[in-house]
Design a protein around this motif. Structure first.
Motif, PDB file in Angstrom:
ATOM      1  N   ARG A 125     -24.758  33.016  32.369  1.00  0.00           N
ATOM      2  CA  ARG A 125     -23.949  34.005  31.638  1.00  0.00           C
ATOM      3  C   ARG A 125     -24.387  35.428  32.004  1.00  0.00           C
ATOM      4  O   ARG A 125     -23.557  36.287  32.299  1.00  0.00           O
ATOM      5  N   GLU A 126     -25.705  35.667  32.036  1.00  0.00           N
ATOM      6  CA  GLU A 126     -26.225  36.989  32.392  1.00  0.00           C
ATOM      7  C   GLU A 126     -25.899  37.343  33.833  1.00  0.00           C
ATOM      8  O   GLU A 126     -25.612  38.504  34.168  1.00  0.00           O
ATOM      9  N   LYS A 127     -25.921  36.337  34.702  1.00  0.00           N
ATOM     10  CA  LYS A 127     -25.617  36.557  36.115  1.00  0.00           C
ATOM     11  C   LYS A 127     -24.155  36.997  36.283  1.00  0.00           C
ATOM     12  O   LYS A 127     -23.844  37.915  37.049  1.00  0.00           O
ATOM     13  N   LYS A 128     -23.250  36.322  35.535  1.00  0.00           N
ATOM     14  CA  LYS A 128     -21.824  36.686  35.601  1.00  0.00           C
ATOM     15  C   LYS A 128     -21.590  38.091  35.065  1.00  0.00           C
ATOM     16  O   LYS A 128     -20.793  38.853  35.618  1.00  0.00           O
ATOM     17  N   GLN A 129     -22.311  38.414  33.981  1.00  0.00           N
ATOM     18  CA  GLN A 129     -22.171  39.749  33.390  1.00  0.00           C
ATOM     19  C   GLN A 129     -22.599  40.826  34.382  1.00  0.00           C
ATOM     20  O   GLN A 129     -21.926  41.845  34.547  1.00  0.00           O
ATOM     21  N   ARG A 130     -23.712  40.577  35.065  1.00  0.00           N
ATOM     22  CA  ARG A 130     -24.237  41.525  36.044  1.00  0.00           C
ATOM     23  C   ARG A 130     -23.243  41.680  37.204  1.00  0.00           C
ATOM     24  O   ARG A 130     -22.990  42.792  37.684  1.00  0.00           O
ATOM     25  N   ALA A 131     -22.692  40.553  37.655  1.00  0.00           N
ATOM     26  CA  ALA A 131     -21.712  40.594  38.754  1.00  0.00           C
ATOM     27  C   ALA A 131     -20.483  41.403  38.337  1.00  0.00           C
ATOM     28  O   ALA A 131     -19.934  42.185  39.125  1.00  0.00           O
ATOM     29  N   GLU A 132     -20.059  41.205  37.069  1.00  0.00           N
ATOM     30  CA  GLU A 132     -18.902  41.932  36.551  1.00  0.00           C
ATOM     31  C   GLU A 132     -19.187  43.430  36.516  1.00  0.00           C
ATOM     32  O   GLU A 132     -18.344  44.246  36.906  1.00  0.00           O
ATOM     33  N   THR A 133     -20.392  43.805  36.108  1.00  0.00           N
ATOM     34  CA  THR A 133     -20.791  45.221  36.067  1.00  0.00           C
ATOM     35  C   THR A 133     -20.727  45.815  37.461  1.00  0.00           C
ATOM     36  O   THR A 133     -20.203  46.918  37.665  1.00  0.00           O
ATOM     37  N   LYS A 134     -21.238  45.094  38.432  1.00  0.00           N
ATOM     38  CA  LYS A 134     -21.260  45.606  39.809  1.00  0.00           C
ATOM     39  C   LYS A 134     -19.843  45.667  40.390  1.00  0.00           C
ATOM     40  O   LYS A 134     -19.523  46.587  41.153  1.00  0.00           O
ATOM     41  N   ARG A 135     -19.044  44.663  40.054  1.00  0.00           N
ATOM     42  CA  ARG A 135     -17.678  44.658  40.557  1.00  0.00           C
ATOM     43  C   ARG A 135     -16.927  45.869  40.017  1.00  0.00           C
ATOM     44  O   ARG A 135     -16.104  46.467  40.707  1.00  0.00           O
ATOM     45  N   GLY A 136     -17.200  46.239  38.774  1.00  0.00           N
ATOM     46  CA  GLY A 136     -16.551  47.393  38.144  1.00  0.00           C
ATOM     47  C   GLY A 136     -16.903  48.707  38.836  1.00  0.00           C
ATOM     48  O   GLY A 136     -16.152  49.675  38.738  1.00  0.00           O
ATOM     49  N   ARG A 137     -18.009  48.762  39.541  1.00  0.00           N
ATOM     50  CA  ARG A 137     -18.433  49.994  40.219  1.00  0.00           C
ATOM     51  C   ARG A 137     -17.702  50.220  41.530  1.00  0.00           C
ATOM     52  O   ARG A 137     -17.744  51.311  42.079  1.00  0.00           O
ATOM     53  N   SER A 138     -17.100  49.177  42.067  1.00  0.00           N
ATOM     54  CA  SER A 138     -16.514  49.309  43.407  1.00  0.00           C
ATOM     55  C   SER A 138     -15.074  49.846  43.370  1.00  0.00           C
ATOM     56  O   SER A 138     -14.411  49.892  44.393  1.00  0.00           O
ATOM     57  N   GLY A 139     -14.611  50.230  42.183  1.00  0.00           N
ATOM     58  CA  GLY A 139     -13.244  50.752  42.060  1.00  0.00           C
ATOM     59  C   GLY A 139     -13.105  52.106  42.742  1.00  0.00           C
ATOM     60  O   GLY A 139     -14.068  52.755  43.129  1.00  0.00           O
TER      61      GLY A 139
END
Length: 145
Positions: A127-141
């Motif tokens: 769950r924490e890994k997915k959250q971290r990935a989501e945070t990083k994905r949000g930065r690439s906008g």
């Protein structure tokens, strides 16, 4: 040998048999000044592990297997030359041999049973890994930076 500080116990009631120990003495290169050139204070203690009757058969087999690299024709040898007196070197060699045999005859450690990771810990990690990935994905906008 009278006067030695008691029998050297390997483990339990098993002791190093004095009759099966072979002693050799030579000049030591250690401390002692001029005295070192005149006295045989270095000690070599040999024990015929392959032919001894003092050890239980299981221990003997275990020791022969574990000390294979140190044995010469089934004989294990330890040296002591750290003391100025031959007497103290004899004691050191006997103690060293007893410790070596105690370690070599010890039963093998119990096999390790791998522990199971609780399901909750694994789920939390994912769950924490997915959250971290989501945070990083949000930065690439495009509007970022």
């Amino acid at each position: 040998m009278e006067g030695m500080s008691g029998p050297h116990v390997i483990r339990g009631s098993v002791v190093l048999p004095e009759a099966e120990l072979a002693w050799r003495f030579s000049r030591s290169s250690g401390p002692g000044g001029q005295h070192v050139n005149t006295s045989d204070s270095r000690v070599e203690l040999s024990f015929d592990l392959a032919r001894t009757e003092a050890l239980p058969e299981v221990w003997k087999r275990r020791a022969l297997e574990r000390l294979a690299g140190r044995l010469v024709d089934g004989v294990v040898t330890v040296r002591a030359s750290e003391h100025r007196s031959q007497w103290r070197n004899r004691e050191a060699a006997a103690v060293r041999l007893a410790a070596l045999l105690a370690e070599a005859t010890a039963p093998p450690p119990r096999p390790r049973r791998p522990t199971r990771i609780p399901r909750g810990i694994n789920e939390r990690r994912l769950r924490e890994k997915k959250q971290r990935a989501e945070t990083k994905r949000g930065r690439s906008g495009r509007d970022w930076g």
